[in-house]
Scaffold this active site. Structure first.
Site, PDB file in Angstrom:
ATOM      1  N   ASP A  80       0.841  -1.268   0.127  1.00 28.60           N
ATOM      2  CA  ASP A  80       0.022   0.090   0.089  1.00 28.60           C
ATOM      3  C   ASP A  80       0.877   1.404  -0.027  1.00 28.60           C
ATOM      4  O   ASP A  80       1.955   1.297   0.329  1.00 28.60           O
ATOM      5  CB  ASP A  80      -1.080   0.063   1.339  1.00 28.60           C
ATOM      6  CG  ASP A  80      -0.154  -0.101   2.479  1.00 28.60           C
ATOM      7  OD1 ASP A  80       0.825  -0.819   2.598  1.00 28.60           O
ATOM      8  OD2 ASP A  80      -0.666   0.570   3.490  1.00 28.60           O
ATOM      9  N   GLU A 145       0.292  -1.355   5.620  1.00 28.31           N
ATOM     10  CA  GLU A 145       1.221  -0.827   6.802  1.00 28.31           C
ATOM     11  C   GLU A 145       1.190   0.748   6.622  1.00 28.31           C
ATOM     12  O   GLU A 145       1.512   1.135   8.071  1.00 28.31           O
ATOM     13  CB  GLU A 145       2.689  -1.132   5.870  1.00 28.31           C
ATOM     14  CG  GLU A 145       3.762  -0.941   6.894  1.00 28.31           C
ATOM     15  CD  GLU A 145       4.339   0.685   7.053  1.00 28.31           C
ATOM     16  OE1 GLU A 145       5.129   0.898   7.701  1.00 28.31           O
ATOM     17  OE2 GLU A 145       3.949   1.272   6.190  1.00 28.31           O
TER      18      GLU A 145
END
Length: 399
Positions: A80, A145
């Site tokens: 991400d 994350e």
């Protein structure tokens, strides 16, 4: 056309960067399909786990070692990326365009899609050369994350699927280094997000009430700012310190009040605290209680995040993985600075599980642009990082 655009590894990197795994509401499916395709091209078996739910996939590629009973090595990265403000970019944030200097512009170019593809490029080269490794390598791609990893790595660690990986060591992200030095991270500070819910005397704004929320708020803020000033001095007075060596304190939220002429009965003030490794958490808790008493009471504490101290990864002779890592650094003549990571990464969950982890992104001579506009990495720096991993992966896997 630049001289780098026909490079196959650059093309694969660009393809990955063009997948907009951007918050909020990330669609990870195109990314997972891309990674499956990469695993197939490398001849690596792949598994997808979803401990955080069906929309939070964790993909694991596995290169089985000649002694698979040995503890394995994880090469971790997150898929991400943080949001973008396209109007502030000179290149499309998900275009992965290369300029004449070889700068590859894209969100994730530094944080951390570069590392995720450098792992695979190094493995591709090693397999082509017929290299075999003692330890099994697991290349792990996790979601979320950038929003704390709560439904990603944190959920994965307690599962039997993670335990089955038999992990002995992990490599994960670092940060770019603007000079010749490469930052290398062996620990992280504990993150505390704390709110003081301050109650006090309410009434008309024309009077001088006792024990108001404003008086108590001032006391609490002053205590935090005094502590902050001490930490600032520590950082300023020690040339060897980085931000990770001190406790950082920032006031981030104040909420309260209903009308200009009404003294509010409640004010909520929030602080972001990143606790240095040498500050005892119990001592800090006791400080908070003392401040509340001195402020006049009527204050409740609420933690929206309160991490326990996680032991640092040893960077000495007691850690064979570190010895292997450092031997490559020395062999290549690279300059490194070992330090405590200033923010939070998935390594904190790995270390908490008792697995040593090192954060390292092989980018030097590169401005730190993670989460910034016009994030880029130079093609030559990216390709050099692959060469570093070609040395690191076998050395660590054969430790």
């Amino acid at each position: 056309m630049s001289k780098w655009e026909n490079n196959e590894e650059i093309k694969i990197f660009q393809e990955y960067l063009r997948i907009p795994t951007v918050h909020p509401d990330v669609d990870y499916e195109p990314c997972i399909e891309f990674l499956k395709k990469q695993a197939e091209s490398l001849g690596l078996p792949v598994k997808v786990f979803c401990p955080g739910g069906p929309k939070k996939p964790i993909l694991v590629m596995t290169w089985i070692g000649t002694q698979p009973e040995l503890p394995s090595v994880v090469l971790n990265s997150h898929t991400d990326v943080v949001p973008v403000f396209p109007e502030n970019w000179t290149h499309p944030p998900f275009g992965a365009e290369i300029d004449a200097e070889g700068k590859i512009y894209a969100r994730g170019a530094q944080d951390m899609k570069c590392v995720g593809m450098q792992y695979l490029a190094a493995i591709r080269a090693l397999k082509k050369d017929g290299v075999t490794l003692k330890r099994t390598i697991h290349v792990v791609y996790v979601p979320d994350e950038e929003i704390g990893g709560k439904l990603g790595m944190e959920k994965f660690i307690p599962t039997t699927d993670f335990k089955f990986l038999n992990v002995g060591f992990s490599l994960d992200e670092g940060i770019a280094g603007p000079t010749e030095e490469y930052p290398v991270f062996y620990a992280e500070r504990s993150i505390w997000h704390v709110h003081f819910k301050i109650s006090g005397t309410t009434g008309h704004g024309s009077l001088l009430h006792k024990n108001t929320t404003g008086q108590k708020l001032r006391y609490i803020i002053d205590k935090f700012m005094d502590m902050r000033a001490v930490e600032e001095k520590k950082l300023e007075n020690n040339p060897h310190f980085t931000i990770g060596d001190v406790t950082t304190i920032n006031l981030t939220m104040i909420n309260g009040g209903v009308q200009d002429n009404v003294v509010p009965p409640l004010i909520d003030v929030g602080f972001d605290i990143r606790i240095a490794l040498d500050l005892d958490h119990k001592v800090l808790d006791a400080k908070f209680e003392q401040w509340i008493k001195e402020a006049g009471g009527g204050i409740e504490i609420e933690f929206t995040q309160k991490e326990a101290l996680v032991e640092a990864t040893k960077i000495d002779a007691s850690n064979p993985y570190w010895i292997a890592f450092k031997s490559v650094i020395d062999e290549l003549g690279l300059k490194i600075k070992t330090q405590v990571f200033p923010g939070g990464t998935d390594s904190r969950y790995i270390r908490k599980a008792g697995v040593p982890a090192i954060g390292f992104s092989p980018m030097n001579h590169t401005p730190v642009l993670l989460h910034d506009n016009d994030e880029f990495i130079k093609a030559d720096i990216y390709l050099n990082g692959i060469e570093i991993y070609k040395k690191l992966i076998p050395r660590i896997a054969n430790a």
